[in-house]
Design an enzyme around this catalytic site. Structure first.
Site, mmCIF file in Angstrom:
data_model
loop_
_atom_site.group_PDB
_atom_site.id
_atom_site.type_symbol
_atom_site.label_atom_id
_atom_site.label_comp_id
_atom_site.label_asym_id
_atom_site.label_seq_id
_atom_site.Cartn_x
_atom_site.Cartn_y
_atom_site.Cartn_z
ATOM 1 N N ASP A 35 0.826 -1.209 0.000
ATOM 2 C CA ASP A 35 0.000 0.000 0.000
ATOM 3 C C ASP A 35 0.860 1.258 0.000
ATOM 4 O OD1 ASP A 35 -2.718 -1.261 2.103
ATOM 5 O OD2 ASP A 35 -2.202 -1.577 -0.007
ATOM 6 N N ALA A 36 1.932 1.243 0.782
ATOM 7 C CA ALA A 36 2.786 2.432 0.877
ATOM 8 C C ALA A 36 3.439 2.751 -0.466
ATOM 9 C CB ALA A 36 3.856 2.220 1.947
ATOM 10 N N VAL A 37 3.823 1.697 -1.195
ATOM 11 C CA VAL A 37 4.423 1.895 -2.520
ATOM 12 C C VAL A 37 3.386 2.451 -3.489
ATOM 13 C CG1 VAL A 37 5.546 0.758 -4.474
ATOM 14 C CG2 VAL A 37 6.112 0.073 -2.138
ATOM 15 N N SER A 84 -35.067 -7.409 -20.087
ATOM 16 C CA SER A 84 -35.329 -8.163 -18.871
ATOM 17 C C SER A 84 -35.165 -9.645 -19.178
ATOM 18 C CB SER A 84 -36.756 -7.900 -18.380
ATOM 19 O OG SER A 84 -36.961 -6.535 -18.133
ATOM 20 N N LYS A 117 -26.986 -15.157 -10.198
ATOM 21 C CA LYS A 117 -27.669 -13.879 -10.441
ATOM 22 C C LYS A 117 -27.372 -12.951 -9.262
ATOM 23 C CE LYS A 117 -32.108 -11.981 -11.890
ATOM 24 N NZ LYS A 117 -32.159 -10.859 -10.932
ATOM 25 N N ARG A 138 -29.478 0.960 -16.045
ATOM 26 C CA ARG A 138 -30.333 0.192 -16.948
ATOM 27 C C ARG A 138 -31.551 1.010 -17.370
ATOM 28 N NH1 ARG A 138 -34.890 -2.645 -17.253
ATOM 29 N NH2 ARG A 138 -34.919 -4.439 -18.656
ATOM 30 N N GLU A 177 -23.187 -6.163 -13.217
ATOM 31 C CA GLU A 177 -23.943 -5.842 -12.011
ATOM 32 C C GLU A 177 -23.045 -5.123 -11.010
ATOM 33 O OE1 GLU A 177 -26.946 -6.845 -12.473
ATOM 34 O OE2 GLU A 177 -28.031 -6.612 -10.589
ATOM 35 N N CYS A 417 -67.088 5.692 -3.285
ATOM 36 C CA CYS A 417 -68.241 6.517 -3.678
ATOM 37 C C CYS A 417 -69.560 6.034 -3.089
ATOM 38 C CB CYS A 417 -68.350 6.594 -5.198
ATOM 39 S SG CYS A 417 -68.811 5.016 -5.978
ATOM 40 N N CYS A 437 -66.975 7.942 -9.800
ATOM 41 C CA CYS A 437 -66.262 7.544 -8.583
ATOM 42 C C CYS A 437 -64.902 8.239 -8.532
ATOM 43 C CB CYS A 437 -66.080 6.034 -8.542
ATOM 44 S SG CYS A 437 -65.119 5.455 -7.128
#
Length: 676
Positions: A35-37, A84, A117, A138, A177, A417, A437
């Site tokens: 990480d430091a590098v 879909s 999925k 999407r 995804e 109604c 109505c």
């Protein structure tokens, strides 16, 4: 500051090293750099780009976050629609799907690719010359929102593709995804709880909400992940890239994407069923949520032969796991009234957690379903989310029933109604038939202003309820006579808002006859059926005077829809509504087709066209519009009734079939020449 050759080389080298390290860390989960590098190299690159802004490129690791927050997302049209998937909820339904696609083609052996999925949010990525140029949600599958700024923050999405071993690459479209790992989701909710913010209900909602954040710095902090699963490359021969879904997944990995490692190549449905059963329990041990298995036919050639229905690819299916179930108590049974007057009983229940969401209501469908369940207020019931979406009561635990419960009886009068309700012979639905109505009126107006109908911006459910409750409108026609003064009495309605609303309503007068027909809300007439009817009957006078048998004879309509349409136009109140809407200026005719230009001048009248492949300059929708404007008809499949096949690049089985049938083929240039 003038850049030197060595600085340019160093920038390129730093980007390469950082991109390799990110790929190893975020995609392969096998770090190759401390990480430091990494931080040291990142700061060096950042400093060089500050000194030489002209060296900054979109694919630089420094460009993943930090852009100015957006004010809104732009709507963009997908180059290739995101369809879909058809759902199957057990192995029997899977077998039925398999039988359906096999009836469409000659007997053939098939391989299947089974993929988990992932329960997240689908996004579409576009690369040009190997550089990420767009990321989009999407949306409705045809149009989505441009979220490129946010997509750049997802570390498992490469900003530049790796093309080792691939030459002359064209535009690349990748679908996949975006999701939140469970541990990250847990941490986010813990942070929100400490801050007194509302918790996310589930990782899927959190992922979708994160992608639509206007500030990409917030998105970066949420640490979304991404699995790629679909690849499209334009400008190349598909056979030189991948012939199968399995090969496409391998190619996605080579390009730098993270692909879910749990996919499996299956030689039979029995193998698919084993895979499905195995992951039914094992998925609970995964660090992310899944909600089923996606099954695809492996062969791209077979996929092309099968094509698509109006909504689904015929060559793929989503095999869902049994819905989650839980017991809860029915505290009340309410009855809703919809725009068609249908009375729908609704169980109001003690809130319960199902599939990561809180459920407190479930539809009971109709009185027959209530009688079948023998459900009563006070009962303990088992509720489930069918298909992980719609909550429903599946059974009553009668052994836990309180002694004082009474059978539920559907009302004999409309709860809104007060007028008597009716149940027609042969129907399971009880209806209010009072055209005045308030519930029916509200529903009809909400339908009229909806996106697929007149698409009137700014008119939502709350505004519709105010308009009806304050008796400002008694039918959709009254919308077109509203004034600023009338609107001022509504909540949160100032002068500018009122004027904007009136302008939006006036603009809807330009919507075509097909949308107006759909907006009328005739029972059984959806947007597709409205389009079919408007193409056959180009004006309302033609449709209203048509015989029921003639309407039923239209391909895709049928007897039930024809009866509904025919009867609707026989009702005097509906005739008066049309007269008022015509007087207001609504479109009740296909003005482009019935105008000063008669059929003699429409060059393609009576001709049927099919388009295949990618055209050089015209988008497919543009080509369709030109053909239809000239009187031609567009269909999706080649048959003996097809007059012309318009052929672009990468034409597939449609071209082969047209050649077999002796159907004339046209290039884009030849089509434009005919239209000239």
């Amino acid at each position: 500051m003038v850049q030197t050759h060595s600085e340019v080389k160093r920038v390129e080298e730093l980007r390469r090293l950082l991109q390799q390290a990110s790929y190893a860390y975020y995609v392969l989960d096998a770090p190759v750099m401390e990480d430091a590098v990494y931080d040291q190299l990142y700061r060096e690159l950042q400093q060089l780009e500050i000194q030489h802004p002209e060296l900054v490129t979109p694919d630089s690791p420094t460009q993943r976050i930090g852009e100015r927050p957006a004010t809104q997302f732009l709507s963009v049209r997908h180059n290739i629609p995101l369809y879909s998937l058809e759902n199957a909820f057990n192995v029997e339904e899977l077998q039925a799907w398999d039988q359906r696609w096999r009836r469409q083609v000659a007997p053939t052996e098939a391989e299947y690719v089974a993929e988990l999925k992932i329960d997240g949010s689908a996004i579409a990525l576009t690369y040009e010359n190997g550089i990420l140029v767009r990321g989009a949600t999407r949306g409705d599958g045809v149009t989505g929102e441009d979220i490129t700024q946010n997509v750049r923050t997802i570390r498992s999405i490469p900003l530049r593709l790796s093309f080792d071993g691939i030459e002359n690459i064209g535009k690349v479209e990748v679908r996949g995804e975006a999701f939140l790992p469970l541990e990250v989701f847990k941490q986010i909710n813990e942070e929100r709880q400490k801050a007194g913010e509302q918790l996310f209900a589930n990782p899927r909602n959190a992922a979708a909400g994160t992608l639509r954040q206007l500030d990409s710095k917030i998105v970066a902090r949420r640490r979304l992940d991404f699995f790629a699963y679909t690849l499209h490359i334009s400008g190349m021969d598909d056979a030189s890239i991948a012939n199968t879904q399995w090969e496409a997944l391998e190619l996605l990995q080579k390009m730098g994407f993270r692909v879910n490692s749990q996919h499996q190549l299956c030689q039979s449905l029995a193998e698919v069923a084993d895979y499905y059963r195995y992951w039914d329990t094992e998925r609970l041990n995964l660090p992310y949520m899944t909600d089923g298995v996606v099954l695809k036919l492996n062969s791209f050639k077979l996929q092309e032969q099968l094509g698509f229905t109006q909504r689904f690819p015929r060559w793929a299916v989503a095999l869902k796991y049994p819905a989650e179930e839980a017991p809860t108590r029915v505290e009340n049974i309410a009855v809703n009234v919809g725009r068609t007057g249908a009375l729908t009983p609704l169980a109001q229940m003690r809130p319960v957690q199902l599939a990561g969401t809180t459920v407190s209501r479930a539809t009971l469908h109709n009185s027959d379903r209530i009688a079948q369940l023998d459900i009563r207020i006070g009962d303990t019931v088992i509720v489930r989310k069918a298909g992980e979406i719609i909550p429903e009561v599946v059974r009553v635990l009668k052994e836990l029933r309180p002694v004082d419960t009474q059978p539920f009886i559907m009302p004999t009068h409309c709860p809104v109604c007060g007028q008597p309700v009716v149940r027609e012979t042969g129907e399971a639905v009880t209806r209010c038939v009072n055209a005045s109505c308030a519930a029916i009126l509200k529903g009809s107006i909400e339908h009229w202003v909806s996106r697929d109908a007149l698409d009137i911006k700014g008119v939502g459910e709350k505004l519709v309820h105010q308009l009806v409750d304050k008796e400002l409108v008694h039918s959709v026609a009254d919308l077109y006579s509203l004034t600023n003064e009338q609107l001022f009495v509504l909540e949160r309605m100032g002068e500018k808002s009122a004027q904007k609303l009136i302008e939006a309503i006036a603009q809807s007068k330009n919507q075509p006859w097909s949308r107006v027909l759909y907006g009328l809300g005739i029972r059984h007439v959806g947007s597709v059926n409205a389009q079919l009817l408007s193409e056959k009957y180009r004006a309302v006078a033609e449709l209203s005077s048509a015989k029921q048998s003639d309407i039923a004879g239209i391909y895709g309509i049928g007897a039930e829809i024809a009866q509904s349409v025919y009867q609707w136009f026989r009702i005097s109140a509906n005739q008066r509504l049309i007269e008022r809407l015509q007087a207001a200026g609504l479109q009740f005719a296909n003005t482009e087709e019935i105008s000063a230009v008669d059929n003699a001048n429409l060059k393609l009248v009576g001709k049927t066209f099919v388009i295949t492949g990618t055209l050089p300059t015209l988008k497919r929708d543009e080509a369709k519009a030109l053909i239809q404007k000239a009187g031609g008809k567009i269909t999706e499949s080649v048959s003996k009734k097809t007059d012309y096949l318009v052929v672009g690049e990468d034409a597939g089985s449609k071209l082969e079939k047209a050649q077999t049938l002796g159907i004339k083929q046209l290039s884009e240039a030849e089509l434009l020449k005919i239209l000239a």
